[in-house]
Design a protein around this motif. Sequence first.
Motif, PDB file in Angstrom:
ATOM      1  N   TYR A  77       1.305  -1.881  12.413  1.00 56.86           N
ATOM      2  CA  TYR A  77       1.298  -2.695  11.195  1.00 56.86           C
ATOM      3  C   TYR A  77       2.262  -3.863  11.325  1.00 56.86           C
ATOM      4  O   TYR A  77       1.913  -5.011  11.033  1.00 56.86           O
ATOM      5  CB  TYR A  77       1.667  -1.819  10.000  1.00 56.86           C
ATOM      6  CG  TYR A  77       1.897  -2.583   8.716  1.00 56.86           C
ATOM      7  CD1 TYR A  77       0.828  -2.960   7.905  1.00 56.86           C
ATOM      8  CD2 TYR A  77       3.185  -2.936   8.308  1.00 56.86           C
ATOM      9  CE1 TYR A  77       1.030  -3.668   6.724  1.00 56.86           C
ATOM     10  CE2 TYR A  77       3.400  -3.642   7.130  1.00 56.86           C
ATOM     11  CZ  TYR A  77       2.323  -4.002   6.351  1.00 56.86           C
ATOM     12  OH  TYR A  77       2.535  -4.716   5.194  1.00 56.86           O
TER      13      TYR A  77
ATOM     14  N   LEU B 129       3.526   3.042   2.062  1.00 52.89           N
ATOM     15  CA  LEU B 129       2.966   3.727   3.221  1.00 52.89           C
ATOM     16  C   LEU B 129       3.767   3.495   4.495  1.00 52.89           C
ATOM     17  O   LEU B 129       4.003   4.425   5.270  1.00 52.89           O
ATOM     18  CB  LEU B 129       1.515   3.287   3.429  1.00 52.89           C
ATOM     19  CG  LEU B 129       0.710   4.058   4.477  1.00 52.89           C
ATOM     20  CD1 LEU B 129       0.612   5.532   4.117  1.00 52.89           C
ATOM     21  CD2 LEU B 129      -0.690   3.461   4.620  1.00 52.89           C
ATOM     22  N   PHE B 130       4.208   2.268   4.709  1.00 49.06           N
ATOM     23  CA  PHE B 130       4.900   1.957   5.959  1.00 49.06           C
ATOM     24  C   PHE B 130       6.408   1.792   5.763  1.00 49.06           C
ATOM     25  O   PHE B 130       7.054   1.020   6.463  1.00 49.06           O
ATOM     26  CB  PHE B 130       4.289   0.705   6.599  1.00 49.06           C
ATOM     27  CG  PHE B 130       2.846   0.900   6.990  1.00 49.06           C
ATOM     28  CD1 PHE B 130       2.487   1.872   7.910  1.00 49.06           C
ATOM     29  CD2 PHE B 130       1.843   0.131   6.417  1.00 49.06           C
ATOM     30  CE1 PHE B 130       1.156   2.065   8.267  1.00 49.06           C
ATOM     31  CE2 PHE B 130       0.517   0.316   6.763  1.00 49.06           C
ATOM     32  CZ  PHE B 130       0.165   1.285   7.688  1.00 49.06           C
TER      33      PHE B 130
ATOM     34  N   GLY C 136      -1.192  -7.995   4.399  1.00 49.05           N
ATOM     35  CA  GLY C 136      -0.715  -6.618   4.434  1.00 49.05           C
ATOM     36  C   GLY C 136      -1.826  -5.602   4.266  1.00 49.05           C
ATOM     37  O   GLY C 136      -1.825  -4.558   4.935  1.00 49.05           O
TER      38      GLY C 136
ATOM     39  N   VAL D  80       0.858  -1.191   0.000  1.00 48.90           N
ATOM     40  CA  VAL D  80       0.000   0.000   0.000  1.00 48.90           C
ATOM     41  C   VAL D  80       0.891   1.237   0.000  1.00 48.90           C
ATOM     42  O   VAL D  80       1.868   1.320   0.739  1.00 48.90           O
ATOM     43  CB  VAL D  80      -0.920   0.004   1.241  1.00 48.90           C
ATOM     44  CG1 VAL D  80      -1.732   1.288   1.297  1.00 48.90           C
ATOM     45  CG2 VAL D  80      -1.844  -1.200   1.217  1.00 48.90           C
TER      46      VAL D  80
ATOM     47  N   TYR E 262      -3.511   5.468   0.245  1.00 52.63           N
ATOM     48  CA  TYR E 262      -3.980   6.036   1.505  1.00 52.63           C
ATOM     49  C   TYR E 262      -4.769   7.318   1.278  1.00 52.63           C
ATOM     50  O   TYR E 262      -5.903   7.460   1.750  1.00 52.63           O
ATOM     51  CB  TYR E 262      -2.800   6.316   2.446  1.00 52.63           C
ATOM     52  CG  TYR E 262      -3.214   7.107   3.653  1.00 52.63           C
ATOM     53  CD1 TYR E 262      -4.025   6.538   4.640  1.00 52.63           C
ATOM     54  CD2 TYR E 262      -2.861   8.451   3.797  1.00 52.63           C
ATOM     55  CE1 TYR E 262      -4.459   7.279   5.731  1.00 52.63           C
ATOM     56  CE2 TYR E 262      -3.279   9.197   4.879  1.00 52.63           C
ATOM     57  CZ  TYR E 262      -4.083   8.602   5.851  1.00 52.63           C
ATOM     58  OH  TYR E 262      -4.524   9.344   6.923  1.00 52.63           O
TER      59      TYR E 262
ATOM     60  N   ARG F 295       2.787   2.546  11.739  1.00 55.20           N
ATOM     61  CA  ARG F 295       3.858   1.679  11.243  1.00 55.20           C
ATOM     62  C   ARG F 295       4.189   0.591  12.270  1.00 55.20           C
ATOM     63  O   ARG F 295       4.346  -0.586  11.928  1.00 55.20           O
ATOM     64  CB  ARG F 295       5.105   2.518  10.944  1.00 55.20           C
ATOM     65  CG  ARG F 295       6.248   1.740  10.305  1.00 55.20           C
ATOM     66  CD  ARG F 295       7.524   2.566  10.314  1.00 55.20           C
ATOM     67  NE  ARG F 295       7.444   3.717   9.428  1.00 55.20           N
ATOM     68  CZ  ARG F 295       7.760   4.963   9.784  1.00 55.20           C
ATOM     69  NH1 ARG F 295       8.140   5.226  11.026  1.00 55.20           N
ATOM     70  NH2 ARG F 295       7.677   5.950   8.914  1.00 55.20           N
TER      71      ARG F 295
ATOM     72  N   THR G  13      -2.982  -3.039   7.185  1.00 56.74           N
ATOM     73  CA  THR G  13      -2.965  -1.602   6.895  1.00 56.74           C
ATOM     74  C   THR G  13      -4.221  -0.919   7.408  1.00 56.74           C
ATOM     75  O   THR G  13      -4.169   0.104   8.101  1.00 56.74           O
ATOM     76  CB  THR G  13      -2.828  -1.362   5.375  1.00 56.74           C
ATOM     77  OG1 THR G  13      -1.565  -1.854   4.940  1.00 56.74           O
ATOM     78  CG2 THR G  13      -2.942   0.118   5.047  1.00 56.74           C
ATOM     79  N   TRP G  14      -5.380  -1.495   7.073  1.00 58.95           N
ATOM     80  CA  TRP G  14      -6.640  -0.919   7.563  1.00 58.95           C
ATOM     81  C   TRP G  14      -6.643  -0.840   9.089  1.00 58.95           C
ATOM     82  O   TRP G  14      -6.992   0.186   9.672  1.00 58.95           O
ATOM     83  CB  TRP G  14      -7.819  -1.782   7.114  1.00 58.95           C
ATOM     84  CG  TRP G  14      -8.267  -1.604   5.704  1.00 58.95           C
ATOM     85  CD1 TRP G  14      -8.185  -2.520   4.691  1.00 58.95           C
ATOM     86  CD2 TRP G  14      -8.891  -0.456   5.125  1.00 58.95           C
ATOM     87  NE1 TRP G  14      -8.717  -2.007   3.528  1.00 58.95           N
ATOM     88  CE2 TRP G  14      -9.159  -0.749   3.766  1.00 58.95           C
ATOM     89  CE3 TRP G  14      -9.257   0.802   5.621  1.00 58.95           C
ATOM     90  CZ2 TRP G  14      -9.761   0.177   2.916  1.00 58.95           C
ATOM     91  CZ3 TRP G  14      -9.861   1.714   4.761  1.00 58.95           C
ATOM     92  CH2 TRP G  14     -10.110   1.392   3.436  1.00 58.95           C
TER      93      TRP G  14
END
Length: 330
Positions: free
Chosen positions: A292, A212-213, A63, A15, A20, A289, A67-68
């Motif tokens: 996650y 994203l992370f 993943g 992601v 996002y 992060r 993320t959500w």
Amino acid sequence: MNELVLTGIKPTGAVHLGNYIGAIKPALELAQNTEYQAIYFVADYHGLTTNPNPKEFRQLTYGIAATWLALGLDPEKVIFYRQSDVPEIFELNWILACFSPKGLMNRAHAYKAIVDSNKETHRENDYGVNMGVFTYPILMASDILLFQSNIVPVGKDQIQHVEIARDIAESFNRHYGDTFVLPAFQVEKETSVLPGLDGRKMSKSYGNTIPLFEEPTKLRKLINKIKTDSLPPEAPKDPETSILFMLYKEFATMEEIEEMREKFKRGIGWGEVKSELYQVINRFLEEPRKKYHELMSKPEEIDFILEKGAKKARERSLPFLKEVKRRIGM
């Protein structure tokens, strides 16, 4: 009865910021609005069209779910499931396929893009096209229509899929009376197509994304790669046309945004803007992060959450599927 908002993301890669800002953030904001009921799902069967490696596919699926959850999704307050855990979706998919003209599928943007590419390289028009790719919009319509979704937050490039879902629903409704709700799309206008590192649309296929992370050091390096013009630091700059400012607004406070806007107008170096952009993005992602990575180390916990959500999804979808089948004489 509250309007229903539905959002799904397929597991085809890490992601990124575009996902996002364009889909996840607005979907989460809608869930905070008490006027709406929210449904979120991991669109794993959609990801199968690329025939992925099983181990990698499983990790990507986890993943998306992680993320959500890391970004604040509360599975107790919404319906959150894995697409493959809800068989009613795939039964409806076949029913809807029987009301989907081939011509409509021919006009789908993703399919047309492959055909155009094949023509340019002098290949057969349908080279590399499996039926999953071709009928992808029907499965997406099934995702949307099964739950009587009113609103589907999408990126600008996904609007057509919601329109196709409406076309299919209208075709069915003409035959059997009002059955399906006609969904509406919702696009974040300011960030409908977020540019990537090279100025083109941020996309995994272009290799120009910012995951994203991403860990802090790599995140800083990627931000420093974002393409900018050659204006000197002292030159006034237009914040409304800047990729950097567009990203900055999504993670900074209102006070920081106004301060940055003034800096643009007075003159600021791109290096300084990138440094401040890194600071606000990394600050925002610090806790998500961490969460996650904790979730990714406990896949059994993710499975439990998704299976519990699938049970709620099926409790809602099964009665409606039975009504659909009754209307067609089954």
